[in-house]
Motif scaffolding. Sequence first.
Motif, short mmCIF file in Angstrom:
data_model
loop_
_atom_site.label_atom_id
_atom_site.label_comp_id
_atom_site.label_asym_id
_atom_site.label_seq_id
_atom_site.Cartn_x
_atom_site.Cartn_y
_atom_site.Cartn_z
N LEU B 139 49.71 39.27 48.30
CA LEU B 139 50.83 38.01 48.15
C LEU B 139 52.53 38.54 47.97
O LEU B 139 53.14 37.77 48.13
N GLY B 140 52.83 39.14 47.78
CA GLY B 140 54.33 39.91 48.49
C GLY B 140 54.96 39.43 46.82
O GLY B 140 54.78 38.96 46.87
N SER B 141 56.46 39.55 47.06
CA SER B 141 57.08 39.66 45.52
C SER B 141 56.69 39.78 44.53
O SER B 141 55.39 40.62 44.79
N GLU B 142 57.41 39.19 42.83
CA GLU B 142 56.74 39.75 41.98
C GLU B 142 55.48 38.65 42.01
O GLU B 142 54.50 39.05 40.65
N ARG B 143 55.28 38.41 42.73
CA ARG B 143 54.01 37.18 42.56
C ARG B 143 52.43 37.78 42.70
O ARG B 143 51.27 38.11 42.97
N ARG B 144 52.31 39.40 43.79
CA ARG B 144 51.32 40.30 43.96
C ARG B 144 50.86 40.95 42.18
O ARG B 144 49.43 41.62 42.43
N ARG B 145 51.63 40.64 41.31
CA ARG B 145 51.27 41.06 40.08
C ARG B 145 50.50 40.45 39.38
O ARG B 145 50.41 39.22 38.79
N VAL B 146 48.69 40.72 39.06
CA VAL B 146 48.02 39.70 39.19
C VAL B 146 47.14 40.32 38.15
O VAL B 146 47.14 41.27 37.79
N ASP B 147 46.47 39.12 36.96
CA ASP B 147 45.52 39.67 36.08
C ASP B 147 43.78 39.78 36.88
O ASP B 147 42.99 38.70 37.22
N PRO B 148 43.22 41.36 35.97
CA PRO B 148 42.57 41.31 36.66
C PRO B 148 41.24 40.48 36.21
O PRO B 148 40.47 40.50 36.73
N LYS B 149 41.62 39.63 34.85
CA LYS B 149 40.42 39.03 34.77
C LYS B 149 40.52 37.35 35.44
O LYS B 149 39.53 36.55 35.25
N GLY B 150 42.42 37.27 35.95
CA GLY B 150 41.97 35.99 36.34
C GLY B 150 42.33 35.59 38.18
O GLY B 150 41.32 36.22 39.06
N LEU B 151 43.00 36.14 38.68
CA LEU B 151 43.58 35.88 39.87
C LEU B 151 43.35 37.33 41.02
O LEU B 151 42.71 37.23 42.05
N LEU B 152 42.64 37.73 40.16
CA LEU B 152 42.46 39.05 41.09
C LEU B 152 40.66 38.98 41.36
O LEU B 152 40.58 38.94 42.46
N ILE B 153 40.31 38.92 40.73
CA ILE B 153 38.91 38.42 40.54
C ILE B 153 38.26 37.02 41.00
O ILE B 153 37.21 36.25 41.53
N ALA B 154 39.57 35.98 41.36
CA ALA B 154 39.12 34.72 41.40
C ALA B 154 38.15 34.28 42.48
O ALA B 154 38.45 34.44 43.80
N ASP B 155 37.15 33.52 42.67
CA ASP B 155 37.26 32.97 44.27
C ASP B 155 37.50 31.07 44.23
O ASP B 155 37.57 30.87 45.35
N ALA B 156 38.08 30.65 43.43
CA ALA B 156 38.62 29.26 43.39
C ALA B 156 39.85 29.09 42.90
O ALA B 156 40.08 29.70 41.31
N VAL B 157 41.24 29.82 43.71
CA VAL B 157 42.31 28.56 42.88
C VAL B 157 43.19 27.57 42.88
O VAL B 157 43.13 26.90 44.03
N LEU B 158 43.37 26.58 41.82
CA LEU B 158 44.80 25.69 42.30
C LEU B 158 45.79 26.34 42.08
O LEU B 158 46.16 26.33 41.19
N VAL B 159 46.71 25.64 43.46
CA VAL B 159 47.72 25.93 42.74
C VAL B 159 48.61 24.41 42.84
O VAL B 159 48.67 24.39 43.77
#
Lengths: 264, 264
Positions: B139-159
């Motif tokens: 992801l690069g930048s500060e956006r690479r920091r994600v929640d292990p309960k959320g984006l890390l394991i997500a299979d579908a992401v609404l952006v």
Amino acid sequence: MKIPKEHPRAESLRVREKLLKNYKMGVVAHAGLIAHGRGEAFDYLLGEETTKPTLEAIEAAAAALLTAKHPVISVNGNAAALVASDIVKLSEVTGARIEVNLFYRSAKREKTIERVLREAGATKVLGIGEDASARIQELGSERRRVDPKGLLIADAVLVPLEDGDRTEALVRVGKKVIAIDLNPLSRTAQLATVTIVDNIVRAIPTLAKIAKRLRTEDQEKLKEIASEFDNKRNLGEAIALINRRLSELAEKGTYISLLEMTKK
Amino acid sequence: MKIPKEHPRAESLRVREKLLKNYKMGVVAHAGLIAHGRGEAFDYLLGEETTKPTLEAIEAAAAALLTAKHPVISVNGNAAALVASDIVKLSEVTGARIEVNLFYRSAKREKTIERVLREAGATKVLGIGEDASARIQELGSERRRVDPKGLLIADAVLVPLEDGDRTEALVRVGKKVIAIDLNPLSRTAQLATVTIVDNIVRAIPTLAKIAKRLRTEDQEKLKEIASEFDNKRNLGEAIALINRRLSELAEKGTYISLLEMTKK
């Protein structure tokens, strides 16, 4: 933020950085940031270049400024932020006076914009503080306060990045309005005498250059150039151009940016 | 600023006021104001309404969220500012978790956005402070920091409102990306699994409504809806639609706004 040279949107990002720097200085208003974004979208659709029909509009604009008795360049925050020194050059070439006229007016903001223009070489800046002692009621809001040596008596006004209401009002009080607006469908674009559908960062330097070339022509010839220009037809060409670019893309369908298409 | 009801752009101006209010609260970044302007321009070209092809994309998006194991709604400043309560509704209907993920990250800004979401009814907000303890390097930048309960394991992401680099990275690490983007030509639009070409102020409530209707369907049926959706063709239709609107206008040539044409 460092922008890599090879970034496909490097130039657009540099302009944005300049705008943000001036936003922090108090030159650009919040609304100016949103307006800039709108412009970016249309610039993208136009291919981020000055098109052939736009060059014709710029020539007509130069002729209109050079044949006016009291030409004035109306400056707002975004214009001062992005093209202050080009505005000064254009003023020198055409004899047009520079007047600050803001929608979100404050004494401090006016002074800051005046300073930016002076640092870019302006020797005289109209419309600051008590100098804006005259009124053009039709303009509405704080913009009605104008300088008796500038907008009040102007017969031709260059308005980079203008709202529709003000353009309409300026036309109604009998002034020739030369607008720079990336959206060929906007009220400003449709109502102005001459509309330059282009990004101000390209349009103002080009206008200064063309005015410099034309100013040795005789007045009759210049009046002819200005009067023969057909704004509605010119706008139609700008719309048709966006249209053609989108057509090509819709046919190809997949991942090709309009910019990449232009470079070919 | 008071906006007259009969103003042709009243709705658009109200949205802008909401954004500025949230900008002052520290929810929206400078870049968010510029991005909003870009969106306004494309929304104008699309007629400021949810089109038929977009409704198909929204249906596919709802199906993708309802069939995912770990759906996540990634929230940035503009989304929190404009549609916080609709995001909460969508989360409730689809079971998707809400995670804050910012390009311009600061502890204070994250907390402010969390508060806005909680005031809108969110009971759990992921990705705040120390909770963003995992990394997605791509992801690069500060956006690479994600929640292990959320984006890390997500299979579908609404952006909603995403930049191209991040969309590409999310797709590369194997996630289904549902993007909301008014520019059908953007890299995000072109790279996402499902692209909803619409204003978030219309798209998110509509998505919540359609998801509510679809959630009683069986999973096989929903998987079929999601897999049969052709994003490239759908984007082609959005581009063609803008194109047709511009064609009509270029023919008529003179002062008729696209919006007025739509109303007929």
